[in-house]
Scaffold this motif. Structure first.
Motif, PDB file in Angstrom:
ATOM      1  N   THR A   1      -1.988  -7.478   8.299  1.00 58.06           N
ATOM      2  CA  THR A   1      -1.357  -6.354   7.594  1.00 58.06           C
ATOM      3  C   THR A   1      -0.867  -6.738   6.201  1.00 58.06           C
ATOM      4  O   THR A   1      -0.232  -5.928   5.527  1.00 58.06           O
ATOM      5  CB  THR A   1      -0.152  -5.818   8.390  1.00 58.06           C
TER       6      THR A   1
ATOM      7  N   ARG B   1      -2.056  -6.980   3.255  1.00 60.19           N
ATOM      8  CA  ARG B   1      -2.402  -6.150   2.094  1.00 60.19           C
ATOM      9  C   ARG B   1      -1.483  -4.927   2.003  1.00 60.19           C
ATOM     10  O   ARG B   1      -1.000  -4.576   0.920  1.00 60.19           O
ATOM     11  CB  ARG B   1      -3.864  -5.678   2.180  1.00 60.19           C
ATOM     12  N   ASP B   2      -1.236  -4.261   3.124  1.00 58.42           N
ATOM     13  CA  ASP B   2      -0.333  -3.111   3.130  1.00 58.42           C
ATOM     14  C   ASP B   2       1.085  -3.533   2.760  1.00 58.42           C
ATOM     15  O   ASP B   2       1.787  -2.834   2.025  1.00 58.42           O
ATOM     16  CB  ASP B   2      -0.326  -2.452   4.511  1.00 58.42           C
TER      17      ASP B   2
ATOM     18  N   SER C   1       1.339  -4.224  -0.978  1.00 62.77           N
ATOM     19  CA  SER C   1       1.286  -3.006  -1.798  1.00 62.77           C
ATOM     20  C   SER C   1       2.395  -2.022  -1.455  1.00 62.77           C
ATOM     21  O   SER C   1       2.598  -1.038  -2.165  1.00 62.77           O
ATOM     22  CB  SER C   1      -0.072  -2.320  -1.627  1.00 62.77           C
TER      23      SER C   1
ATOM     24  N   ASN D   1      -1.965   4.888   4.992  1.00 64.80           N
ATOM     25  CA  ASN D   1      -3.287   5.072   4.387  1.00 64.80           C
ATOM     26  C   ASN D   1      -4.330   4.216   5.095  1.00 64.80           C
ATOM     27  O   ASN D   1      -4.031   3.136   5.600  1.00 64.80           O
ATOM     28  CB  ASN D   1      -3.245   4.719   2.901  1.00 64.80           C
ATOM     29  N   LYS D   2      -5.553   4.672   5.101  1.00 66.15           N
ATOM     30  CA  LYS D   2      -6.641   3.962   5.771  1.00 66.15           C
ATOM     31  C   LYS D   2      -7.146   2.794   4.932  1.00 66.15           C
ATOM     32  O   LYS D   2      -7.271   2.896   3.713  1.00 66.15           O
ATOM     33  CB  LYS D   2      -7.801   4.926   6.040  1.00 66.15           C
ATOM     34  N   SER D   3      -7.440   1.696   5.584  1.00 62.61           N
ATOM     35  CA  SER D   3      -8.103   0.566   4.943  1.00 62.61           C
ATOM     36  C   SER D   3      -9.520   0.447   5.500  1.00 62.61           C
ATOM     37  O   SER D   3      -9.731   0.588   6.703  1.00 62.61           O
ATOM     38  CB  SER D   3      -7.348  -0.739   5.212  1.00 62.61           C
ATOM     39  N   GLU D   4     -10.463   0.176   4.626  1.00 55.53           N
ATOM     40  CA  GLU D   4     -11.846  -0.022   5.054  1.00 55.53           C
ATOM     41  C   GLU D   4     -12.124  -1.483   5.382  1.00 55.53           C
ATOM     42  O   GLU D   4     -13.212  -1.811   5.863  1.00 55.53           O
ATOM     43  CB  GLU D   4     -12.805   0.440   3.943  1.00 55.53           C
ATOM     44  N   HIS D   5     -11.147  -2.348   5.149  1.00 56.60           N
ATOM     45  CA  HIS D   5     -11.371  -3.785   5.322  1.00 56.60           C
ATOM     46  C   HIS D   5     -11.313  -4.159   6.806  1.00 56.60           C
ATOM     47  O   HIS D   5     -10.302  -3.917   7.478  1.00 56.60           O
ATOM     48  CB  HIS D   5     -10.326  -4.589   4.558  1.00 56.60           C
TER      49      HIS D   5
ATOM     50  N   SER E   1      -3.658   5.123   8.949  1.00 56.57           N
ATOM     51  CA  SER E   1      -3.775   3.683   9.168  1.00 56.57           C
ATOM     52  C   SER E   1      -4.386   3.405  10.530  1.00 56.57           C
ATOM     53  O   SER E   1      -4.229   4.182  11.476  1.00 56.57           O
ATOM     54  CB  SER E   1      -2.404   3.011   9.050  1.00 56.57           C
TER      55      SER E   1
ATOM     56  N   ASN F   1      -2.466  -1.198   8.559  1.00 53.86           N
ATOM     57  CA  ASN F   1      -3.831  -1.436   9.021  1.00 53.86           C
ATOM     58  C   ASN F   1      -3.998  -2.858   9.531  1.00 53.86           C
ATOM     59  O   ASN F   1      -3.568  -3.817   8.886  1.00 53.86           O
ATOM     60  CB  ASN F   1      -4.823  -1.220   7.871  1.00 53.86           C
TER      61      ASN F   1
END
Length: 365
Positions: A136, A138-139, A142, A147-151, A235, A325
Motif C-alpha cells: 500500500t 504508493r497510496d 500520495s 481510488n483504483k490502482s492498476e499496479h 480501491s 490498494n
C-alpha cells in the motif's frame, strides 16, 4: 520426529495453522510461545500434547533458545498482519506468529537461534508471516484513499519488484531481515516469507477465530446501519480464506520435512503472496450492507461514503485499508507447492461474518 515452534498459537493465523498441522502430523513435537498461563491453558485444552512456552517477543534469549532447538519455526502474528499505512514507520519450520510482522528484535533472535542450532547437514526452516499492507506504500505516499490502482505485483516473474520495495514500506524492515538471512545463511537456514492479504473465514484455533479488515467492516456496518465507503470506493485488495492460507504453511512444512530444495522454494527470493481473488472495498461494503439487511440486522441495504477520521473512530487504523490498494498474484505457491485454494469466497462468507459480529455486539451491549 520433527520439532515445530510456533509463536502465534493463540492467534487467528497461527491457531488455524495448528488445526491443519496437528491432525495430519500428530506425532510431531509442537512448542507454542504463549504470553500467559491462562492462554496456555486454552491452547492445551485443544492440543493436550503441545508444550507451552510462557514468554513474549521481547524475550530474545528465550526465542533464540527455542529456535535453536526447533527444526521448523512458524512465525506468525497473534492476529492477521496489521495495516497502519499512515504511520510509515519506516527450522524445520519454526512458527512465530505473535505480532511477528514488525518485531525486529524477535526476528533477529529467531534467525540467530536457527543459525546457531543447525548445520548444512541439518538445516533449520523459518516460515515468516508478513502482510500485503507492504503493497500500500504508493497510496500512503500520495495520501490518496478510495481510488483504483492498476499496479499488480507478482511473486514469480515479478518477484524482483517485491524484493526491492521502498525501505519505508510497512513490514519492510523485518521482511528484509528474513530475506537477507535466507541469502546469507542459505546452507544452514531455509526461509520462506508468506505474505497474506485480507484474511477471512472461521478460524479453528483455540483462542482467536476472527480476522480484522472485513470483520471490522461488518462490525461498523452493523453499528452505523450502513456500509462504510472510503472515497470513491474503487480501491482493490486481495483476499484469502484462512483455511486456504493454512494449507500454504502445511505445504511448506511438508516441503521442509521432505528436504525439498527446489529453485525458488527457500531463500532470497522465496516471497509467497497468498491470494485467491480480489475485491473492491466499495463493492464489498455494499455487499455487506445487503447481507446485513437480508439477515434483518439493519433496516435497509445502504452503503455511503464515510470520511477517514470518522472511520478511524469506529475501526481504528484498520479502516484505512478500506481506501487503499494491495494487489498481487500468488503464483509461487501454486507453481512450486501445488497450492490449490478451494474454500468459499469472501462474498459467500459475509453472512457468517455478520452473524459473528452481531453476536459480539450483543455480548458487549
Amino acid at each position: 520426529m520433527s520439532k515445530i515452534f510456533i509463536t502465534g498459537a493463540t492467534g487467528y493465523i497461527g491457531g488455524d495453522s495448528l488445526a491443519t498441522l496437528v491432525p495430519k502430523y500428530p506425532d510431531f513435537s509442537y512448542s507454542a510461545l504463549v504470553r500467559s498461563p491462562q492462554k496456555g491453558e486454552q491452547v492445551k485444552a485443544q492440543y493436550p500434547s503441545i508444550r507451552i512456552v510462557i514468554g513474549d517477543l521481547d524475550d530474545s534469549k528465550l526465542l533464540e533458545k527455542e529456535s535453536a532447538a526447533a527444526d521448523i519455526v512458524l512465525r506468525e502474528s497473534t492476529s492477521p498482519p496489521r495495516v497502519y499505512p499512515l504511520l510509515n514507520d519506516a527450522n524445520l519450520i519454526r512458527t512465530d506468529t505473535a505480532d511477528a510482522s514488525d518485531h525486529v528484535g524477535a526476528a533477529k533472535a529467531i534467525i540467530s537461534g536457527l543459525v546457531s542450532g543447525h548445520s548444512k547437514e541439518k538445516p533449520g526452516y523459518l516460515l515468516h508471516t508478513g502482510g500485503t499492507g507492504i503493497l500500500t506504500w504508493r497510496d500512503s505516499d500520495s495520501n490518496e484513499y478510495g481510488n483504483k490502482s492498476e499496479h499488480v505485483y507478482n511473486d514469480w516473474e515479478g518477484v524482483d519488484e517485491l524484493l526491492n520495495l521502498p525501505d519505508h514500506a510497512f513490514h519492510r524492515n523485518v521482511d528484509q531481515l528474513v530475506l537477507e538471512a535466507g541469502a546469507k545463511y542459505a546452507d544452514v537456514l531455509k526461509t520462506a516469507l508468506v505474505c497474506p492479504p485480507t484474511i477471512y473465514g472461521q478460524g479453528r484455533g483455540p483462542v482467536s477465530q476472527r480476522g480484522r479488515q472485513v470483520y471490522e467492516l461488518a462490525n461498523v456496518t452493523l453499528r452505523l446501519k450502513k456500509g462504510p465507503i472510503i472515497g470513491a470506493g474503487k480501491s482493490i485488495w486481495n483476499n484469502v480464506h484462512v483455511q486456504d492460507l493454512s494449507d500454504v504453511y502445511l505445504l511448506l512444512v511438508e516441503a521442509a520435512i521432505s528436504r525439498r530444495n527446489d529453485q525458488g522454494l527457500w531463500g532470497a527470493d522465496a516471497y509467497y503472496l497468498t491470494e485467491n481473488g480480489e475485491h473492491y472495498w466499495g463493492e464489498l461494503a455494499v455487499a455487506t450492507a445487503e447481507a446485513a439487511a437480508k439477515l434483518g440486522y439493519i433496516p435497509e441495504a445502504k452503503a455511503e461514503p464515510i470520511d477517514l477520521e470518522s472511520a478511524k473512530k469506529y475501526a481504528g487504523f484498520e479502516s484505512l485499508s478500506w481506501g487503499m490498494n494491495s494487489r498481487g498474484q500468488a503464483r509461487r505457491a501454486r507453481n512450486i507447492l501445488g497450492w490449490k485454494p478451494s474454500r468459499p469466497s469472501i462474498e459467500d462468507e459475509l453472512p457468517a461474518i455478520l452473524q459473528g459480529e452481531w453476536q459480539r455486539l450483543q455480548k458487549s451491549s
